[in-house]
Design a protein around this motif. Structure first.
Motif, PDB file in Angstrom:
ATOM      1  N   LEU A 146     -62.639   8.963  56.009  1.00  0.00           N
ATOM      2  CA  LEU A 146     -61.474   8.040  56.648  1.00  0.00           C
ATOM      3  C   LEU A 146     -60.193   8.244  55.932  1.00  0.00           C
ATOM      4  N   ILE A 147     -60.272   8.832  54.940  1.00  0.00           N
ATOM      5  CA  ILE A 147     -58.858   9.346  54.372  1.00  0.00           C
ATOM      6  C   ILE A 147     -58.366  10.650  55.006  1.00  0.00           C
ATOM      7  N   SER A 148     -59.309  11.440  55.356  1.00  0.00           N
ATOM      8  CA  SER A 148     -58.811  12.756  55.792  1.00  0.00           C
ATOM      9  C   SER A 148     -58.861  12.731  57.357  1.00  0.00           C
ATOM     10  N   ILE A 149     -59.425  11.908  58.097  1.00  0.00           N
ATOM     11  CA  ILE A 149     -59.375  11.945  59.627  1.00  0.00           C
ATOM     12  C   ILE A 149     -58.204  12.198  60.179  1.00  0.00           C
ATOM     13  N   GLY A 150     -58.026  13.193  61.094  1.00  0.00           N
ATOM     14  CA  GLY A 150     -56.582  13.313  61.574  1.00  0.00           C
ATOM     15  C   GLY A 150     -55.972  14.657  61.009  1.00  0.00           C
ATOM     16  N   GLY A 151     -56.580  14.691  59.792  1.00  0.00           N
ATOM     17  CA  GLY A 151     -55.839  16.141  59.050  1.00  0.00           C
ATOM     18  C   GLY A 151     -54.291  16.270  59.137  1.00  0.00           C
ATOM     19  N   THR A 152     -53.687  15.322  58.800  1.00  0.00           N
ATOM     20  CA  THR A 152     -52.283  15.751  58.587  1.00  0.00           C
ATOM     21  C   THR A 152     -51.987  16.295  57.076  1.00  0.00           C
ATOM     22  N   LYS A 153     -50.848  16.951  56.812  1.00  0.00           N
ATOM     23  CA  LYS A 153     -50.637  17.538  55.551  1.00  0.00           C
ATOM     24  C   LYS A 153     -50.728  16.567  54.524  1.00  0.00           C
ATOM     25  N   ARG A 154     -49.902  15.401  54.731  1.00  0.00           N
ATOM     26  CA  ARG A 154     -50.189  13.969  53.872  1.00  0.00           C
ATOM     27  C   ARG A 154     -51.592  13.861  53.351  1.00  0.00           C
ATOM     28  N   GLN A 155     -52.101  13.597  54.472  1.00  0.00           N
ATOM     29  CA  GLN A 155     -53.865  13.100  54.310  1.00  0.00           C
ATOM     30  C   GLN A 155     -54.789  14.166  53.633  1.00  0.00           C
ATOM     31  N   LEU A 156     -54.315  15.427  53.956  1.00  0.00           N
ATOM     32  CA  LEU A 156     -55.387  16.634  53.194  1.00  0.00           C
ATOM     33  C   LEU A 156     -54.954  16.494  51.808  1.00  0.00           C
ATOM     34  N   LYS A 157     -53.583  16.526  51.384  1.00  0.00           N
ATOM     35  CA  LYS A 157     -53.202  16.443  49.826  1.00  0.00           C
ATOM     36  C   LYS A 157     -53.703  15.363  49.274  1.00  0.00           C
ATOM     37  N   ALA A 158     -53.508  14.140  49.842  1.00  0.00           N
ATOM     38  CA  ALA A 158     -54.171  12.924  49.250  1.00  0.00           C
ATOM     39  C   ALA A 158     -55.630  12.853  48.953  1.00  0.00           C
ATOM     40  N   SER A 159     -56.473  13.641  49.911  1.00  0.00           N
ATOM     41  CA  SER A 159     -57.772  13.444  50.191  1.00  0.00           C
ATOM     42  C   SER A 159     -58.368  14.427  48.953  1.00  0.00           C
ATOM     43  N   ILE A 160     -57.781  15.682  48.778  1.00  0.00           N
ATOM     44  CA  ILE A 160     -58.377  16.425  47.849  1.00  0.00           C
ATOM     45  C   ILE A 160     -58.403  15.756  46.484  1.00  0.00           C
ATOM     46  N   LYS A 161     -57.118  14.928  45.885  1.00  0.00           N
ATOM     47  CA  LYS A 161     -57.220  14.318  44.930  1.00  0.00           C
ATOM     48  C   LYS A 161     -58.204  13.365  44.666  1.00  0.00           C
ATOM     49  N   TYR A 162     -58.145  12.415  45.792  1.00  0.00           N
ATOM     50  CA  TYR A 162     -59.135  11.268  45.819  1.00  0.00           C
ATOM     51  C   TYR A 162     -60.452  11.552  45.710  1.00  0.00           C
ATOM     52  N   ILE A 163     -60.994  12.632  46.330  1.00  0.00           N
ATOM     53  CA  ILE A 163     -62.224  13.188  46.203  1.00  0.00           C
ATOM     54  C   ILE A 163     -62.623  13.612  45.094  1.00  0.00           C
ATOM     55  N   SER A 233     -51.485   5.524  50.260  1.00  0.00           N
ATOM     56  CA  SER A 233     -50.297   5.521  51.228  1.00  0.00           C
ATOM     57  C   SER A 233     -50.646   6.760  52.335  1.00  0.00           C
ATOM     58  N   ALA A 234     -51.448   7.553  52.153  1.00  0.00           N
ATOM     59  CA  ALA A 234     -51.648   8.647  53.258  1.00  0.00           C
ATOM     60  C   ALA A 234     -52.354   8.180  54.247  1.00  0.00           C
ATOM     61  N   PRO A 235     -53.441   7.488  54.526  1.00  0.00           N
ATOM     62  CA  PRO A 235     -54.149   7.291  55.638  1.00  0.00           C
ATOM     63  C   PRO A 235     -53.297   6.437  56.833  1.00  0.00           C
ATOM     64  N   PRO A 236     -53.785   6.252  57.751  1.00  0.00           N
ATOM     65  CA  PRO A 236     -53.273   5.303  58.827  1.00  0.00           C
ATOM     66  C   PRO A 236     -53.257   4.034  58.441  1.00  0.00           C
ATOM     67  N   THR A 237     -52.541   3.167  58.897  1.00  0.00           N
ATOM     68  CA  THR A 237     -52.540   1.781  58.400  1.00  0.00           C
ATOM     69  C   THR A 237     -53.768   1.020  58.316  1.00  0.00           C
ATOM     70  N   ALA A 238     -54.534   0.863  59.526  1.00  0.00           N
ATOM     71  CA  ALA A 238     -55.759   0.071  59.556  1.00  0.00           C
ATOM     72  C   ALA A 238     -56.936   0.558  58.448  1.00  0.00           C
TER      73      ALA A 238
ATOM     74  N   SER B  94     -57.821  22.636  54.098  1.00  0.00           N
ATOM     75  CA  SER B  94     -56.507  22.480  53.323  1.00  0.00           C
ATOM     76  C   SER B  94     -55.673  23.775  53.094  1.00  0.00           C
ATOM     77  N   TYR B  95     -56.511  24.798  52.931  1.00  0.00           N
ATOM     78  CA  TYR B  95     -56.090  26.250  52.828  1.00  0.00           C
ATOM     79  C   TYR B  95     -55.414  26.754  54.145  1.00  0.00           C
ATOM     80  N   GLN B  96     -56.149  26.313  55.078  1.00  0.00           N
ATOM     81  CA  GLN B  96     -55.621  26.773  56.639  1.00  0.00           C
ATOM     82  C   GLN B  96     -54.338  26.042  56.812  1.00  0.00           C
ATOM     83  N   VAL B  97     -54.249  24.661  56.732  1.00  0.00           N
ATOM     84  CA  VAL B  97     -53.280  23.929  57.063  1.00  0.00           C
ATOM     85  C   VAL B  97     -52.040  24.157  56.011  1.00  0.00           C
ATOM     86  N   LEU B  98     -52.433  23.977  54.856  1.00  0.00           N
ATOM     87  CA  LEU B  98     -51.062  24.028  53.833  1.00  0.00           C
ATOM     88  C   LEU B  98     -50.894  25.324  53.227  1.00  0.00           C
ATOM     89  N   GLY B  99     -51.798  26.277  53.316  1.00  0.00           N
ATOM     90  CA  GLY B  99     -51.578  27.788  52.855  1.00  0.00           C
ATOM     91  C   GLY B  99     -51.475  27.967  51.535  1.00  0.00           C
TER      92      GLY B  99
END
Lengths: 496, 112
Positions: A146-163, A233-238, B94-99
């Motif tokens: 759920l934290i990474s669904i959608g795959g925006t940059k902000r979410q990807l960065k946060a999800s790596i840390k979180y996982i 603060s990364a994933p969508p509001t819901a 994330s490697y693909q998107v963030l590089g």
């Protein structure tokens, strides 16, 4: 003995599995998820009533007797949490209908949401520590996606840390379970409680207890909360609202359960440590909430303050303290979901999250503004609203246990919470209205209903606190007398 | 035997911790994997390493190995497997998107 005890896990799992198949039919998915969550509310209401009349409900899975099989135990504490969980889930899913977006809905949002609820419910009702681990993982794996669904940059960065943080804390949990098994040879909570009471909680066991405290602190954001602000603060509001309302609370529930049922023999070490951690957590959370000028960050730090405050009541280990913890638990789950939904709506409308860049929203959205005002007052504990009674009882409990510093810090941080939320209110809603309704990035269409339900609940909880007092008392009774729990599960009186 | 295994677990955890503290994302995942192994070995060790038959009823041994820790690690292994697979795919994405695959540089990337 009642098979209904397992329903809060079964319903979301089966609906979730069904929704995986029905991926393409989004209307049907919405209908079924609402249907199953309403079912959960009905079941939990029934269970609360059942426990009130008949006492603690247990279910031995597969018919195996207590220490040998997995037992599901539902006391009033768990049942109240189940009820609030399903109400919050209903509001978040209603909010998601209009805000989550077609793409995320298409990629299994609803099934994942239901699996998350199943994991949370499972953690609340399980009576076995390894099963607790499994339920944690069910909840966490859904939250990873759920934290990474959608795959925006902000979410990807946060999800790596979180996982990463959560994988490590899961390993620590397993290590703690291994040690516990080596010492006591059992994994059932009730049986563990008996064994610890028999042998006396000496050095090695206190060490294991502290290892458990570290594990659950990582999950709950008690002192070890470094991962929390960016992940929430990364994933969508819901999604972030359901995280803020439920995920940390499961960690807190586990701490309350373990330290009132199993490791309660050395409160001068373990509970004092919880108290110190809670005090530091409140202070650091308050500093974070005051320091930032970003809506998302302020709200995330408010979650941390709430965690610290809840555990201050546990640290006092008095009837008043635990009563306060329970009241505040219920209030905090509703309040945090509400404030995250409100904050998310502000960002959704304006398209920005910096406080300095917005102003004067009250003319365009008076309902939203006053709901935010009520939520802010409730979270800081202003008398007629829901946060007040919990704060009073927790403070009273800490004073009873002569932890005056802890109660004092709790009261001080309430001020900081009020300041940080009022900072949002005054910056966002007051002042000169710079934008017109046409220039806004979104509408509040359909979003006001779930927030309205939650606001009404905070007001009702504040005014009708007397009405739930009976239930809270029953829950605290079990927490203060672990023998009730043991007797219900093992069918023996440990004192006899 | 338990002492030997405990030392072995300690060494594995030390290696895993070292790898997790490095910058490269793939090394971090390897580190979590190694700690996962260490944890599983620890559970088996803590269950006791007495001599006995495998926990199968048709082998007519007098004593059996404790079967509970074996069930526990079997559960832990599949959970660990699932999370590791998810983590690997996520780091690929994330490697693909963030590089970048350097966690230090991750901080400097804009959110949008």
């Amino acid at each position: 003995m009642s098979n209904l005890v397992i329903l809060p896990v079964i319903i979301p799992v089966i609906t979730g599995l069904l929704l995986v198949i029905l991926r393409k039919y989004i209307r049907l998915q919405r209908f079924l998820s609402i249907f199953s969550i309403v079912g959960l509310i009905v079941v939990s209401l029934y269970l609360v009533n059942e426990i009130k009349t008949k006492g603690i409900q247990t279910l031995q899975l597969g018919g195996w007797e207590a220490p040998f099989g997995v037992s599901m135990v539902l006391d009033m504490f768990s049942a109240l949490l189940l009820l609030i969980t399903s109400i919050v889930a209903l509001c978040c899913v209603l909010y998601a209908f209009h805000s989550i977006g077609r793409e995320r809905e298409f990629f299994y949002f609803y099934p994942l949401f239901l699996f998350l609820i199943a994991g949370v419910n499972g953690s609340f009702i399980t009576g076995d520590i390894f099963n607790l681990f499994v339920c944690f993982e069910v909840m966490l794996v859904s939250s990873y996606v759920l934290i990474s669904i959608g795959g925006t940059k902000r979410q990807l960065k946060a999800s790596i840390k979180y996982i990463l943080v959560n994988i490590l804390s899961s390993f620590l949990f397993l290590i703690a379970i291994a040690y516990l098994y080596a010492i006591y040879g059992t994994l059932n909570f009730a049986h563990l409680s008996v064994r610890v009471a028999e042998t006396g909680q000496v050095g090695l066991m206190t060490t294991v207890a502290i290892l458990f405290l570290i594990v659950f602190s990582l999950k709950a954001g008690l002192f070890l909360f470094f991962w929390l602000p960016s992940s929430y603060s990364a994933p969508p509001t819901a999604i972030s609202a359901i995280f803020a309302s439920l995920l940390t609370k499961v960690g807190i529930y586990a701490i309350v359960r373990i330290f009132t049922l199993v490791f309660y023999h050395q409160p001068e070490t373990t509970h004092l440590l919880i108290g110190i951690l809670a005090a530091v957590t409140m202070l650091l959370g308050a500093i974070g909430a005051v320091a930032y000028g970003d809506v998302r960050r302020i709200l995330a730090y408010n979650v941390i303050v709430g965690v610290g405050f809840l555990l201050a009541g546990v640290a006092s280990f008095t009837t008043q303290g635990l009563t306060g913890t329970l009241y505040y638990f219920i209030h905090d789950m509703i309040g945090k979901a509400l404030i995250f939904l409100l904050g998310g709506t502000i960002i959704h409308l304006t398209g920005i999250s910096k406080l300095k860049e917005m102003s004067g929203l009250i003319r365009l959205h008076p309902t939203l503004g006053w709901m935010f005002f009520i939520a802010a007052l409730a979270l800081s504990g202003i008398p007629p609203l829901s946060g007040f009674l919990g704060k009073i009882f927790i403070t009273e409990g800490t004073f009873h246990a002569s932890y005056y510093w802890l109660g004092g810090i709790g009261l001080l941080t309430s001020l900081f919470v009020l300041y940080s939320l009022m900072k949002i209110f005054m910056n966002v809603f007051w002042g000169y209205t710079e934008i017109t309704i046409e220039e806004e990035k979104g509408t509040t269409k359909g979003l006001l209903l779930p927030m309205g339900i939650l606001t009404a609940l905070t007001i009702l909880l504040g005014l009708g606190a007397e009405g739930i007092h009976e239930y809270v008392d029953l829950a605290v009774d079990v927490l203060m007398n672990p023998s009730l729990y043991v007797e219900a599960v093992l069918g023996i009186d440990p004192k006899a | 035997m338990e002492t030997l295994m405990s030392i072995f677990v300690g060494v594995l955890v030390a290696i895993g911790t070292y790898l997790i503290l490095t910058k490269n994302l793939l090394r971090i995942i390897l580190g979590t994997s190694i700690i996962g192994h260490a944890v599983n070995i620890l559970i088996i060790t803590m269950g006791g390493l007495k001599k006995g038959g495998p926990p199968l009823l048709w082998t007519k041994d007098l004593t059996y190995a404790d079967s509970l820790p074996q069930a526990l690690i079997l559960t832990a292994i599949v959970i660990n497997f699932a999370t590791t697979a998810l983590f690997l795919v996520l780091s690929y994405r994330s490697y693909q998107v963030l590089g970048v695959d350097d966690t230090e540089k991750l901080r400097g990337i804009d959110d949008e």
